[in-house]
Design a protein around this motif. Structure first.
Motif, PDB file in Angstrom:
ATOM      1  N   VAL A   1       2.820  11.698   2.219  1.00 56.07           N
ATOM      2  CA  VAL A   1       1.524  12.659   2.183  1.00 56.07           C
ATOM      3  C   VAL A   1       0.462  13.052   0.858  1.00 56.07           C
ATOM      4  N   GLY A   2      -0.211  14.192   2.294  1.00 60.35           N
ATOM      5  CA  GLY A   2      -0.207  15.098   0.819  1.00 60.35           C
ATOM      6  C   GLY A   2      -1.973  14.795  -0.160  1.00 60.35           C
ATOM      7  N   GLU A   3      -1.814  15.161  -1.455  1.00 65.36           N
ATOM      8  CA  GLU A   3      -2.623  14.847  -2.565  1.00 65.36           C
ATOM      9  C   GLU A   3      -2.360  13.499  -2.624  1.00 65.36           C
TER      10      GLU A   3
ATOM     11  N   SER B   1       1.131  -1.310   0.008  1.00 64.71           N
ATOM     12  CA  SER B   1      -0.257  -0.208   0.019  1.00 64.71           C
ATOM     13  C   SER B   1       1.160   1.249  -0.162  1.00 64.71           C
ATOM     14  N   GLN B   2       1.962   1.072   0.844  1.00 66.27           N
ATOM     15  CA  GLN B   2       3.132   1.728   0.684  1.00 66.27           C
ATOM     16  C   GLN B   2       3.540   2.490  -0.590  1.00 66.27           C
ATOM     17  N   TYR B   3       4.170   1.417  -1.296  1.00 66.23           N
ATOM     18  CA  TYR B   3       4.178   1.772  -2.706  1.00 66.23           C
ATOM     19  C   TYR B   3       3.391   2.232  -3.926  1.00 66.23           C
ATOM     20  N   LEU B   4       2.009   1.982  -3.533  1.00 62.43           N
ATOM     21  CA  LEU B   4       1.510   1.955  -4.441  1.00 62.43           C
ATOM     22  C   LEU B   4       0.474   3.642  -4.545  1.00 62.43           C
ATOM     23  N   ARG B   5       0.986   3.998  -2.530  1.00 66.60           N
ATOM     24  CA  ARG B   5       0.675   4.925  -2.539  1.00 66.60           C
ATOM     25  C   ARG B   5       1.340   6.464  -2.857  1.00 66.60           C
ATOM     26  N   ARG B   6       2.770   5.903  -2.817  1.00 62.88           N
ATOM     27  CA  ARG B   6       4.146   6.520  -3.828  1.00 62.88           C
ATOM     28  C   ARG B   6       3.341   7.233  -4.765  1.00 62.88           C
ATOM     29  N   ARG B   7       3.306   5.906  -5.770  1.00 62.67           N
ATOM     30  CA  ARG B   7       2.826   6.180  -6.716  1.00 62.67           C
ATOM     31  C   ARG B   7       1.350   7.610  -7.320  1.00 62.67           C
ATOM     32  N   PHE B   8       0.709   7.525  -6.558  1.00 58.22           N
ATOM     33  CA  PHE B   8       0.078   7.920  -6.583  1.00 58.22           C
ATOM     34  C   PHE B   8       0.001   9.518  -6.334  1.00 58.22           C
ATOM     35  N   ALA B   9       1.277   9.734  -5.460  1.00 65.97           N
ATOM     36  CA  ALA B   9       1.524  10.805  -5.582  1.00 65.97           C
ATOM     37  C   ALA B   9       1.909  11.777  -6.176  1.00 65.97           C
ATOM     38  N   PRO B  10       1.801  13.397  -6.370  1.00 64.20           N
ATOM     39  CA  PRO B  10       2.593  13.705  -7.297  1.00 64.20           C
ATOM     40  C   PRO B  10       3.596  14.239  -6.942  1.00 64.20           C
ATOM     41  N   LYS B  11       4.413  14.003  -7.801  1.00 62.39           N
ATOM     42  CA  LYS B  11       6.111  14.221  -7.805  1.00 62.39           C
ATOM     43  C   LYS B  11       6.278  15.039  -6.221  1.00 62.39           C
TER      44      LYS B  11
END
Length: 227
Positions: free
Chosen positions: A86-88, A67-77
């Motif tokens: 964190v954030g958007e 989930s962390q990996y997915l979360r990072r892939r979905f985060a703006p750069k």
């Protein structure tokens, strides 16, 4: 006493391997909860499965590295740094596990057993009828050491993941599921081939050599479910 001594030696060897494992060290450095993050990362980088804006379900999510990996892939750069980004968030992640999981911002977590109708209903309610782009499953049973029993337990979890994917994936969606080489493996591959147009078996570099685990990836449903 001999069995106890052997067990201690095995535990000491595992601990030694774990401490010196480059993926363990990398996970600690990059803020992932487990080295498993690099298994999904390699699968994603090989097949290009994860893209911002997707709706993804993470089965067997604890401790949360996938989930962390997915979360990072979905985060703006600019937000994709630190532990769990964190954030958007550009996308939706719904995670499920038997065990409690420490919260990850933006990830909806459900604790429960997918084999129970009530928990499955809760998961489906969280999906809310949205067609899924990706289902990832790191689910694994408690192994008994009895090959026939373990193969049946593994097959049952894979069947659950396949059925869930069939019901909820987009026509061009994908399922990533952990399996184990051994009794019943070829039948699981055939089950994937019956359901998906493209099936690939990947053993990531982060998966230890002595481990029998591998990951089956199915892409594109042969028959889309009627919704």
């Amino acid at each position: 006493m001999k069995t106890q001594t052997k067990s201690k030696k095995v535990n000491k060897a595992w601990l030694n391997d774990h401490v010196h494992d480059p993926y363990v060290r990398l996970a600690q450095k990059e803020g992932y909860r487990a080295r498993a993050a690099y298994k999904l990362k390699e699968i994603d980088e090989t097949l290009g499965l994860v893209r911002p804006g997707q709706v993804v379900v993470d089965l067997g999510s604890c401790p949360g590295a996938w989930s962390q990996y997915l979360r990072r892939r979905f985060a703006p750069k600019q937000a994709g740094v630190g532990g769990a980004a964190v954030g958007e968030l550009q996308g939706t992640i719904i995670a499920l596990d038997l065990l409690p999981m420490e919260a990850i911002e933006g990830v909806q977590f459900i604790q429960g057993d997918m084999r129970e109708d009530g928990v499955l209903a809760e998961l489906e309610a969280a999906v809310g009828g949205r067609p899924l782009d990706l289902v990832v499953s790191d689910m694994a049973p408690n192994l008994s050491g009895v090959e026939v029993t373990d193969a049946a337990r593994i097959a049952h979890l894979i069947e659950l993941a396949l059925d869930f994917a069939q019901q909820h994936l987009k026509a061009d969606g994908a399922l990533v599921a952990k399996v184990f080489h051994g009794s019943g493996y070829s039948q699981l591959v055939e089950a994937f081939k019956r359901q998906f147009r493209v099936v690939k078996a990947i053993k990531p570099k982060a998966s230890r050599d002595r481990s029998s685990e591998t990951f089956l990836v199915g892409i594109g449903l042969r028959q889309s479910p009627s919704r």
